[in-house]
Write a protein that holds these residues in place. Sequence first.
Motif, PDB file in Angstrom:
ATOM      1  N   LEU A  60     -49.961   9.665  15.741  1.00 54.68           N
ATOM      2  CA  LEU A  60     -50.179  10.420  16.969  1.00 54.68           C
ATOM      3  C   LEU A  60     -48.903  10.502  17.814  1.00 54.68           C
ATOM      4  CD1 LEU A  60     -53.693   9.063  17.993  1.00 54.68           C
ATOM      5  CD2 LEU A  60     -53.158  11.272  16.933  1.00 54.68           C
ATOM      6  N   HIS A  61     -48.180   9.393  17.854  1.00 56.80           N
ATOM      7  CA  HIS A  61     -46.916   9.381  18.600  1.00 56.80           C
ATOM      8  C   HIS A  61     -45.916  10.339  17.956  1.00 56.80           C
ATOM      9  CE1 HIS A  61     -43.569   7.818  20.974  1.00 56.80           C
ATOM     10  NE2 HIS A  61     -42.883   7.736  19.848  1.00 56.80           N
ATOM     11  N   ARG A 117     -44.074  13.741  19.573  1.00 56.10           N
ATOM     12  CA  ARG A 117     -42.619  13.958  19.609  1.00 56.10           C
ATOM     13  C   ARG A 117     -42.238  15.226  18.844  1.00 56.10           C
ATOM     14  NH1 ARG A 117     -38.206  12.973  16.407  1.00 56.10           N
ATOM     15  NH2 ARG A 117     -36.244  12.535  17.518  1.00 56.10           N
ATOM     16  N   ASN A 118     -42.798  15.413  17.652  1.00 55.09           N
ATOM     17  CA  ASN A 118     -42.456  16.580  16.848  1.00 55.09           C
ATOM     18  C   ASN A 118     -42.904  17.879  17.512  1.00 55.09           C
ATOM     19  OD1 ASN A 118     -41.209  15.084  14.865  1.00 55.09           O
ATOM     20  ND2 ASN A 118     -43.025  14.940  13.573  1.00 55.09           N
ATOM     21  N   GLY A 175     -41.631  22.892  19.981  1.00 54.22           N
ATOM     22  CA  GLY A 175     -41.832  23.799  21.091  1.00 54.22           C
ATOM     23  C   GLY A 175     -40.551  24.260  21.754  1.00 54.22           C
ATOM     24  N   ARG A 176     -39.448  23.630  21.420  1.00 49.91           N
ATOM     25  CA  ARG A 176     -38.156  24.001  21.998  1.00 49.91           C
ATOM     26  C   ARG A 176     -37.340  24.893  21.060  1.00 49.91           C
ATOM     27  NH1 ARG A 176     -36.477  20.591  26.182  1.00 49.91           N
ATOM     28  NH2 ARG A 176     -34.288  20.707  25.546  1.00 49.91           N
ATOM     29  N   THR A 177     -37.896  25.249  19.895  1.00 48.11           N
ATOM     30  CA  THR A 177     -37.149  26.049  18.931  1.00 48.11           C
ATOM     31  C   THR A 177     -37.270  27.539  19.234  1.00 48.11           C
ATOM     32  OG1 THR A 177     -39.020  26.242  17.384  1.00 48.11           O
ATOM     33  CG2 THR A 177     -37.556  24.329  17.124  1.00 48.11           C
ATOM     34  N   ALA A 178     -36.274  28.287  18.751  1.00 48.85           N
ATOM     35  CA  ALA A 178     -36.316  29.748  18.864  1.00 48.85           C
ATOM     36  C   ALA A 178     -37.462  30.316  18.032  1.00 48.85           C
ATOM     37  CB  ALA A 178     -34.977  30.333  18.412  1.00 48.85           C
ATOM     38  N   ASP A 179     -37.782  29.651  16.921  1.00 51.50           N
ATOM     39  CA  ASP A 179     -38.873  30.141  16.078  1.00 51.50           C
ATOM     40  C   ASP A 179     -40.216  30.086  16.811  1.00 51.50           C
ATOM     41  OD1 ASP A 179     -37.409  30.900  13.894  1.00 51.50           O
ATOM     42  OD2 ASP A 179     -37.638  28.996  12.826  1.00 51.50           O
ATOM     43  N   PHE A 180     -40.419  29.061  17.635  1.00 49.03           N
ATOM     44  CA  PHE A 180     -41.665  28.990  18.400  1.00 49.03           C
ATOM     45  C   PHE A 180     -41.749  30.158  19.381  1.00 49.03           C
ATOM     46  CE2 PHE A 180     -43.738  27.425  22.370  1.00 49.03           C
ATOM     47  CZ  PHE A 180     -45.048  27.491  21.913  1.00 49.03           C
TER      48      PHE A 180
END
Length: 261
Positions: free
Chosen positions: A227-228, A232-233, A238-243
Amino acid sequence: MAFETILFDVEDGVATLTFNRPERLNAIDEQMVGEAYEAVSAIEDDDSIRVLVITGAGRAFSSGADLAGGDLEPGEVDAGRVLETLFNPLLEKLFALSVPVVAAVNGPAAGAGCSLALAADITVAAESAYFLQAFINIGLVPDVGSTWVLPRQVGRARATAMMMLGERIPAPQAADWGLIWKCVPDAELHDEVRKIARKFAAGPTRAYAMVRTGIRDALEGPLSKALHAERRNQWLAGRTADFAEGVAAFQQKRQPNFRGS
């Protein structure tokens, strides 16, 4: 790179590593392991590569470790040396890659060849292929990660039977067991694998990398650790350009154009 026992090429983001000793059913000798390690290592330094496909030349994926070399006397050979120095580093390198790994099993996958085929994220096999934990048939024990991978994929009972009975598991049965992702007619194998490879090559590469490490870490630890890691992942993804592109494509009702960043 020039190799003698493997083929390695890259096209449109897809790297293909082919075991290339067809006259020996792609039996794996020390040179082949070393060359495979060098090829896999090169992927880490090439941002244009977004998926690795592993297959075999001719009519076999791999018949396992090359046993040629004459008669042996008890106590004469350290059968674990090549694992420590060559096979195990290759397996760790494959698991640590930041791109997906697809195995196209075109024929027999035995011994170490079976282990490497099942180490892929997605394993697709031709109907005529089979998987064989051949070690016990020559008085050895499973290696190249088999004791870790097999029980996790098919459960203790089936893994134990594969390793202790040393019998062939035909590709259709392997698919039924969940040992592999899919079994397809022989003539369709490479088209099916190309379709999967193209999807990975056009997908969110960084998210794939985190899925790979997340699965491995979860298999080794408790729920709380998983879960941790997910938390983190997901922050990283969520900070990627792909997202950002994925959300924009969803809102605009179009296919996303992922660039692996």
